[in-house]
Scaffold this active site. Structure first.
Site, PDB file in Angstrom:
ATOM      1  N   CYS A   1       0.825  -1.204   0.000  1.00 45.85           N
ATOM      2  CA  CYS A   1       0.000   0.000   0.000  1.00 45.85           C
ATOM      3  C   CYS A   1       0.861   1.258   0.000  1.00 45.85           C
ATOM      4  O   CYS A   1       2.050   1.235   0.308  1.00 45.85           O
ATOM      5  CB  CYS A   1      -0.886   0.048   1.251  1.00 45.85           C
ATOM      6  SG  CYS A   1      -1.979  -1.345   1.464  1.00 45.85           S
TER       7      CYS A   1
ATOM      8  N   ASP B   1      22.054  36.343 -11.776  1.00 48.47           N
ATOM      9  CA  ASP B   1      20.828  36.676 -12.503  1.00 48.47           C
ATOM     10  C   ASP B   1      20.278  38.012 -11.990  1.00 48.47           C
ATOM     11  O   ASP B   1      20.160  38.231 -10.773  1.00 48.47           O
ATOM     12  CB  ASP B   1      19.791  35.573 -12.291  1.00 48.47           C
ATOM     13  CG  ASP B   1      18.502  35.816 -13.042  1.00 48.47           C
ATOM     14  OD1 ASP B   1      18.457  35.518 -14.235  1.00 48.47           O
ATOM     15  OD2 ASP B   1      17.557  36.327 -12.403  1.00 48.47           O
TER      16      ASP B   1
END
Length: 499
Positions: free
Chosen positions: A34, A442
């Site tokens: 499960c 950046d």
């Protein structure tokens, strides 16, 4: 984490869905396995064994639970965080390498012998590459059985099975149901499958929550290349170059899943197309781990709390992303999409799009080998960088794929003229999926850092970012969301017109 019994058992007792995909629970008394979040009453600890993958549980003789369907759970985030051989192998298996090239081809891509790879996989995930590929085929088959009305012959073919008999036997052994019974059970529970046209399949891509999809889809929409990508009727759409043909995908975000519609030339590409769409949207990320780690920085706490569950806008093709990052050096997002669209229309493969305005698949490096510089309307130095990268990708000097070594790829990229740290880090972040990639120079990162009171000097910010590891790529995405920019809006505020 499957070897930490107490931690796993606590997750099972609390039915914690955050651990779905990290491990599966095998119950000795019933012979089934499960998800950790299975709604049934937790079994006694003495009757439980934990396995790292569905394939390992299947190999040990356990069948998938009919209620929680663990064989259809998302992939483990672990394989996206790690850069070692086993993680690289798992990413390549998900991309269909074993089905296409066998275990020998997988080993060659990794730079190891077949025996070494099989030994490593067995020790780490409890199953050999062939068993993992078999489990993936079964997972694809189950999704198609339960969510579409495709004939079972087409399902078997699309899932990678070599015969209907092999398909029937595998589905029966894993689920304890025939394909017919599995579909009938799904229709009783969830309603009839979505109608499919010729070469079209519609399915749900599960996602770990929280899922802050606005920044993800906004970025993909704002940077989309004309003819290759578009936004239509609330969906992000793009073309795909696959192994047996081409395709078009339409992706519509929801808080707990993404609705995916795939139109493919050849159904054999289905499993690979699904894997690449999940990779594009970073759906196998572990948002809880990211939130926990980054929220510990007092200058990021409010930003994280505003939109937890950010995903990295990634790619369906690592080489395409790298080339588009080079195109975008020192120019705006809008200009980058214009240039990329021109390259695609000049050299990409034309494609029919019955439901929209997509016209071309972005060209492969082979198609770009003889590119005319007149189609690169940007400075000559960047033209040289672009053509040099094309040659390097074509001859293997630079290797960018789901299983490549992240640090080696950086070294290969940085050895090329015109490629610096910003370019290499953005490629590592968005192309390769390195969760710790950090394009510190950046301009958007620096602007957001300054606004938040973080250091605006790249060297100092790089040192400061050490506390964000190994999630600096996600810190970057959060920083980008602090900006007033088109990449942060979904649906897009305006439609960008390409020239």
């Amino acid at each position: 984490m499957y070897d930490d019994f107490d931690r796993c058992y606590r997750a099972v007792q609390s039915k914690d869905a955050r651990f779905d995909g990290w491990f599966v629970t095998a119950v000795l008394t019933t012979g089934i396995y499960c998800r950790p979040s299975c709604p049934v009453r937790p079994p006694l600890a003495r009757n439980v064994r934990f396995h790292p993958t569905a394939a390992a549980a299947q190999r040990a003789g356990f069948r998938a639970c009919k209620r929680c369907r663990p064989d259809a759970s998302p992939g483990s985030p672990e394989w996206n965080v790690r850069g070692d051989v086993v993680a690289r192998a798992m990413r390549l298996i998900a991309d269909g390498t074993v089905d296409r090239d066998g275990v020998t081809g997988l080993a060659a891509r990794l730079g190891y012998t077949t025996r070494q790879v099989e030994r490593l996989m067995q020790a780490e995930v409890g199953a050999a590459p062939l068993a993992l590929a078999r489990a993936q085929r079964t997972q694809t088959a189950r999704v198609l059985i339960e969510t579409t009305d495709l004939p079972f012959g087409d399902v078997a073919f699309a899932s990678g099975f070599s015969s209907i008999r092999q398909f029937n036997e595998t589905v029966m052994s894993v689920t304890a149901l025939t394909p017919t019974a599995l579909r009938q059970r799904a229709q009783t529970t969830f309603g009839p499958g979505r109608p499919t046209g010729s070469g079209v399949v519609s399915l749900r891509l599960p996602v770990r929550t929280p899922f802050a999809y606005e920044g993800l889809f906004g970025h993909l929409a704002a940077s989309g290349a004309h003819g290759v990508e578009e936004v239509r009727d609330g969906a992000y759409r793009r073309t795909l170059r696959l192994v047996a043909g081409n395709g078009v995908v339409s992706l519509t975000p929801h808080p707990d899943h993404v609705q995916c519609e795939l139109a493919l030339d050849d159904f054999r590409d289905l499993s690979t197309a699904i894997a690449r769409c999940r990779r594009l949207l970073d759906l196998d990320a572990d948002p809880e781990a990211v939130v926990d780690a980054l929220s510990g920085d007092e200058q990021l706490t409010a930003l994280i709390a505003k939109a937890p569950g950010q995903r990295i806008p990634r790619t369906v093709d690592e080489s395409e992303l790298a080339l588009r990052v080079v195109i975008g050096q020192q120019i705006s997002v809008k200009a980058t999409r214009t240039h990329a669209g021109r390259v695609a229309q000049a050299y990409g493969t034309p494609i029919d799009d019955a439901k929209g305005g997509l016209t071309h698949v972005f060209p492969s490096v082979e198609q770009l080998a003889s590119i005319d510089p007149t189609h690169l309307a940007f400075p000559k130095t960047r033209q040289r960088t672009f053509t040099t990268l094309v040659r390097a990708l074509a001859d293997g000097t630079v290797v960018l794929d789901p299983g490549c070594d992240w640090n080696r790829a950086r070294q290969q990229l940085l050895a090329l003229p015109g490629i610096g740290p910003w370019t290499a880090e953005v490629i590592a972040m968005r192309g390769l999926g390195d969760p710790d990639a950090f394009p510190v120079t950046d301009l958007g990162v620096l602007a957001a850092a300054k606004a938040l009171g973080l250091p605006a000097d790249p060297k100092v910010l790089s040192e400061r970012s050490g506390r964000w590891r190994p999630w600096r790529a996600y810190a970057t995405q959060h920083l980008w969301t602090a900006l007033e920019h088109d990449v942060n809006y979904w649906p897009p505020k305006t439609t960008v017109k390409d020239k």
